[in-house]
Design an enzyme around this catalytic site. Structure first.
Site, PDB file in Angstrom:
ATOM      1  CB  ALA A   1      -0.913   0.004   1.223  1.00 53.89           C
ATOM      2  CE  LYS A   2       2.919   6.994  -4.140  1.00 51.91           C
ATOM      3  NZ  LYS A   2       4.376   6.795  -3.954  1.00 51.91           N
ATOM      4  CB  ALA A   3      -0.218   3.923   3.584  1.00 55.23           C
TER       5      ALA A   3
END
Length: 302
Positions: free
Chosen positions: A154-156
């Site tokens: 995830a690009k969080a």
């Protein structure tokens, strides 16, 4: 110049796209986002790999249990409309999904999920001459997350606290960027870029199982390398491989394909971008500048 922002389903004036100071994302990093570039190609303005970026955005939201009220097609259309309204040609597009104002506390399930898309101009991320001349980097004292600590697919937003520490240390030590190692001491990636090594005409990079972000530009490089007949290997790479590499480069939406000329003051070969780096840069530019797109990577914007 500021441009209208798509915010929860409608374009609003730049100054009206605001959130409350008690929004969950501000306190706990509960956001997911993408960075997407549009290019002024010879065939007109086009967004690079829009569908892949928005799919990853929604995947990131799913991983973090965010119920997004928009499907992929709606968000893609919103990105196109926001860019079209701005009249920008080459731009950076930032979609973000985040937990908004609601109950305080770590539990985010009762906080609203907000969605926004902004567009703005952003030149070479790692310096004006980085694409041609390369950059100087260091191996960071901060490691990349270990598997099963936070979801790195995830690009969080919260993940980038790690990246910020890496970047700040590099800048304060006189370097442009830092390279993270895994908790086992193998090469991972930069603070906001994936990493590739060239040795004896072959490419090496870390696999996603080592907690790196599955970069869209990373997959672009892999496709271009495959088509050019350049062998590619994914696996655990020891740190010292950096110092004896024939070529090194970063890949990323912001960084594009940026050569690395030195690591920890070890000059890589003659300190100039090597032939494979150049070949991949040229193949990349053929798509994003000249509009030659056999991969269907470009989304035209009228």
């Amino acid at each position: 110049m500021t441009h209208d922002i798509w915010f929860n389903g409608e374009l609003v004036p730049y100054k009206e796209a605001q959130v409350h100071v008690l929004s969950h994302a501000i306190h706990y990093g509960s956001s997911v986002f993408e960075g997407i570039r549009s290019y002024q190609t010879e065939k007109g303005t086009a967004i690079f790999r829009l569908a892949e970026h928005i799919r990853r955005l929604l995947d990131s939201a799913t991983i973090h249990r965010m119920q997004v009220p928009y499907d992929q097609a709606s968000i893609e259309t919103a990105a196109i409309d926001t860019l079209s309204k701005s009249k920008l040609k080459a731009s950076y597009i930032r979609p973000v999904i985040f937990r908004g104002y609601g109950p305080m506390g770590v539990n985010p399930l009762n906080n609203p999920v907000e969605t926004a898309i902004a567009v703005f101009e952003w030149g070479p991320y790692l310096g004006e001459d980085s694409f041609e001349e390369g950059i100087d980097v260091q191996v960071s004292s901060w490691n990349r997350f270990a598997p099963n600590t936070v979801p790195t697919l995830a690009k969080a937003g919260g993940n980038y606290l790690n990246a910020s520490l890496v970047k700040m240390d590099a800048v304060l030590n006189g370097y442009t960027e830092g390279i993270m190692l895994t908790t086992s001491g193998y090469l991972a990636e930069g603070s906001g870029e994936n990493l590739f090594i060239v040795r004896d005409g072959e490419l090496y990079t870390a696999p996603t199982s080592l907690s790196i972000l599955p970069g869209i530009t990373r997959s672009t490089v892999i496709q271009l390398a495959t088509d050019a007949g350049i062998p590619l290997h994914e696996g655990s790479i020891p740190r010292e491989s950096l110092y004896i590499a024939d070529e090194l480069f970063f890949s990323g939406t912001a960084a594009e394909i940026t050569p690395i000329r030195s690591v920890d003051k070890y000059v890589i070969k003659d300190g100039k971008p090597g032939p494979i780096t150049r070949k991949l840069q040229e193949a990349f530019l053929k798509v994003v500048k000249h509009g030659v797109d056999p991969y269907d990577w470009l989304t035209p914007v009228s």
